[in-house]
Motif scaffolding. Structure first.
Motif, short mmCIF file in Angstrom:
data_model
loop_
_atom_site.label_atom_id
_atom_site.label_comp_id
_atom_site.label_asym_id
_atom_site.label_seq_id
_atom_site.Cartn_x
_atom_site.Cartn_y
_atom_site.Cartn_z
N ILE A 9 0.37 71.01 78.82
CA ILE A 9 1.23 69.85 79.08
C ILE A 9 2.61 70.30 79.53
CG2 ILE A 9 2.46 67.93 77.98
CD1 ILE A 9 -0.06 67.53 76.23
N MET A 10 3.15 71.33 78.89
CA MET A 10 4.48 71.82 79.26
C MET A 10 4.47 72.44 80.66
SD MET A 10 5.93 73.47 75.73
CE MET A 10 7.42 73.97 76.56
N ASP A 11 3.40 73.19 80.95
CA ASP A 11 3.33 73.86 82.26
C ASP A 11 3.11 72.87 83.40
OD1 ASP A 11 3.70 76.28 81.02
OD2 ASP A 11 1.56 76.77 80.92
N LYS A 12 2.50 71.73 83.11
CA LYS A 12 2.22 70.74 84.15
C LYS A 12 3.51 70.10 84.69
CE LYS A 12 -2.35 70.45 84.53
NZ LYS A 12 -3.06 70.60 85.82
N ASN A 13 4.56 70.11 83.89
CA ASN A 13 5.82 69.49 84.35
C ASN A 13 6.52 70.44 85.31
OD1 ASN A 13 8.21 68.01 84.64
ND2 ASN A 13 9.14 69.06 82.90
N THR A 14 6.43 70.15 86.58
CA THR A 14 7.09 70.96 87.60
C THR A 14 8.09 70.17 88.43
OG1 THR A 14 5.28 70.47 89.14
CG2 THR A 14 5.08 72.49 87.82
N THR A 15 8.32 68.93 88.05
CA THR A 15 9.19 68.06 88.87
C THR A 15 10.42 67.55 88.12
OG1 THR A 15 7.85 66.13 88.28
CG2 THR A 15 7.28 67.30 90.32
N ILE A 16 10.30 67.34 86.81
CA ILE A 16 11.41 66.75 86.05
C ILE A 16 12.32 67.87 85.54
CG2 ILE A 16 12.06 65.30 84.10
CD1 ILE A 16 9.27 64.05 84.25
N PRO A 17 13.62 67.87 85.94
CA PRO A 17 14.54 68.92 85.47
C PRO A 17 14.87 68.72 83.98
CG PRO A 17 15.72 67.31 86.80
CD PRO A 17 14.27 66.94 86.88
N ILE A 18 14.93 69.84 83.24
CA ILE A 18 15.13 69.79 81.78
C ILE A 18 16.20 70.79 81.37
CG2 ILE A 18 14.04 70.16 79.52
CD1 ILE A 18 11.35 69.49 80.88
N VAL A 19 17.04 70.39 80.41
CA VAL A 19 17.99 71.29 79.77
C VAL A 19 17.80 71.17 78.27
CG1 VAL A 19 20.42 71.85 79.38
CG2 VAL A 19 19.66 71.12 81.65
N LEU A 20 17.57 72.29 77.60
CA LEU A 20 17.37 72.32 76.14
C LEU A 20 18.63 72.85 75.48
CD1 LEU A 20 15.21 71.93 73.86
CD2 LEU A 20 14.74 74.39 74.09
N THR A 21 19.18 72.09 74.48
CA THR A 21 20.40 72.51 73.79
C THR A 21 20.21 72.50 72.29
OG1 THR A 21 21.37 70.29 73.50
CG2 THR A 21 21.73 71.37 75.64
N ASP A 22 21.13 73.17 71.58
CA ASP A 22 21.11 73.10 70.12
C ASP A 22 21.95 71.91 69.67
OD1 ASP A 22 23.76 73.84 70.43
OD2 ASP A 22 23.44 75.92 69.85
N GLN A 23 22.15 71.81 68.35
CA GLN A 23 22.89 70.67 67.81
C GLN A 23 24.32 70.60 68.32
OE1 GLN A 23 20.92 70.46 63.51
NE2 GLN A 23 22.89 69.52 63.51
N GLU A 24 24.91 71.77 68.61
CA GLU A 24 26.31 71.80 69.06
C GLU A 24 26.44 71.58 70.56
OE1 GLU A 24 25.05 74.11 66.86
OE2 GLU A 24 26.00 72.98 65.23
N GLY A 25 25.34 71.44 71.23
CA GLY A 25 25.38 71.20 72.67
C GLY A 25 25.38 72.46 73.50
N ASN A 26 25.09 73.61 72.89
CA ASN A 26 25.00 74.86 73.63
C ASN A 26 23.65 74.93 74.35
OD1 ASN A 26 27.54 75.87 72.62
ND2 ASN A 26 26.50 76.22 70.66
N ILE A 27 23.70 75.36 75.60
CA ILE A 27 22.47 75.43 76.41
C ILE A 27 21.59 76.57 75.92
CG2 ILE A 27 21.55 75.80 78.73
CD1 ILE A 27 24.12 74.55 79.83
N MET A 28 20.34 76.25 75.64
CA MET A 28 19.38 77.25 75.18
C MET A 28 18.35 77.60 76.26
SD MET A 28 18.72 75.78 71.34
CE MET A 28 17.66 77.17 70.91
N GLY A 29 18.16 76.70 77.18
CA GLY A 29 17.21 76.97 78.24
C GLY A 29 17.21 75.88 79.29
N MET A 30 16.72 76.20 80.50
CA MET A 30 16.64 75.24 81.60
C MET A 30 15.27 75.36 82.27
SD MET A 30 20.35 75.37 83.52
CE MET A 30 21.76 74.51 82.84
#
Length: 384
Positions: free
Chosen positions: A70-91
């Protein structure tokens, strides 16, 4: 009249139908946009759930094949993953030049995080991560589709309007030419007869003053016939002294109007030669003077001034009449526009045509004040 009203009604029905179609298309596009946006939101909730499942899974014993797919199928929607403080953990699904540059990534994230409500993931008790996601390329294209559609419709409408206006103007020009030629033809027949009668009067020794005045009027009729014949075809321009031509027209008109109109003519003492058609230029001056005298109701001061600069010769006709409201400066040159109870509203429109189309000049209201008077300026380009 009924045909004209029916045609106007049909035209308004077509315009209203066009607007209705545009509104339906816009509403339909907006509905599609909301449906796709809702679907992307659901996809991201499933993606976040799959991500959380993998985070909490025992990689040795749990089957995580489906969440990973399911995660690999998403190739079109841009995503940014952050922690509680709003620090970027991944894109994910974001250009490498942004994802690999921390400064660009932070700048990108400031705008990106406001696109949609983030999805919270509790990967440990009391510990949260946030999944921020943006609109896919398809959704962005759909968002701007109505704007592109409206632009195309406006462009198409502009082309149709220009075509309609050009066709209308061409028809009007043909009408002008046909009426002018027919008028010249109709005047020509009785004019020839009058010239014959004038010769008989001279032979019969009729009072010389009477004959002279009749002869002047016949010459005037010949001039009018000549004007109409030139309006109906391309006039020949010749190098003439505009000061002399204008002054002769003013002198002729001065003798035929009431003494209650005070004429004033000022011009340089040296000749200024430009390309003109004398018959049509005298018609221009006559229309401007008559229009000014009508505005003064046959009583007031009329000034005609000729000026020149490096490129243009300017003729200014000023009166002390009722003036023109500012919102009518351009309308007075439109065919059919008149403020008089009697009149066709063709004098100034004809003047504009003579000046701009036949002499490549310009005519405009230079200044006007209601209750005080008006100044109209005609400009011609000087000879090189």
């Amino acid at each position: 009249m009924q045909f004209s009203e029916r045609r106007n009604t049909i035209r308004w029905i077509i315009i209203a139908a066009s607007f209705l179609i545009i509104l339906l298309i816009l509403w339909n596009t907006y509905s599609f946009f909301q449906i796709f946006k809702k679907e992307e939101q659901q996809k991201m909730e499933i993606w976040a759930s799959s991500f959380n499942t993998i985070n909490k899974a025992d990689l040795e014993n749990d089957d995580i094949e489906l969440p990973r797919e399911i995660m690999d199928k998403n190739t079109t929607i841009p995503i940014v993953l952050t922690d509680q403080e709003g620090n970027i953990m991944g894109m994910r699904n974001i250009p490498d030049e942004i994802a690999n540059d921390s400064i660009k990534a932070e700048a990108f994230f400031k705008n990106f995080k406001n696109q949609n409500t983030p999805i919270a993931i509790e990967y440990l008790p009391g510990e949260l991560q946030y999944v921020y996601y943006g609109n896919s390329d398809l959704l962005n294209k759909l968002k701007y589709y109505p704007l592109a559609l409206v632009s195309i419709i406006v462009l198409f409408g502009g082309l149709v309007y220009n075509f309609y206006k050009s066709t209308k103007m061409a028809t009007q020009n043909k009408l002008w030419a046909g009426m002018a030629k027919e008028t010249a033809h109709q005047i020509g027949t009785p004019l020839s007869s009058l010239i014959g009668w004038l010769e008989i009067m001279k032979a019969d020794n009729v009072d010389e003053t009477t004959v002279s005045e009749i002869e002047k009027d016949i010459v005037r009729l010949q001039t009018i016939t000549d004007r109409f014949s030139k309006i109906g075809s391309e006039p020949i321009l010749e190098k003439v002294n505009i000061i002399k031509e204008t002054e002769e027209s003013i002198d002729y008109l001065k003798s035929r109007f009431s003494k209650q109109v005070e004429f004033s003519f000022k011009a340089p003492t040296y000749p200024i030669e430009i390309n003109l058609n004398s018959a049509l230029h005298s018609w221009t001056i006559e229309n401007l003077v008559k229009n000014a005298i009508d505005a003064m109701k046959g009583r007031g001061k009329l000034d005609v001034v000729i000026l020149e600069d490096a490129r243009f010769v300017k003729i200014r006709v000023s009166d002390t009449g009722k003036g023109i409201p500012k919102n009518q400066y351009k309308r007075i040159f439109e065919p059919g526009f008149t403020t008089k109870k009697r009149g066709w509203g063709l004098g100034l429109s004809l003047t504009k045509r003579i000046v701009e189309e036949y002499h490549s000049g310009k005519i405009r209201v230079l200044s006007s004040e209601v209750g005080k008077g008006t100044c109209i300026q005609v400009s011609f380009k000087k000879l090189d």
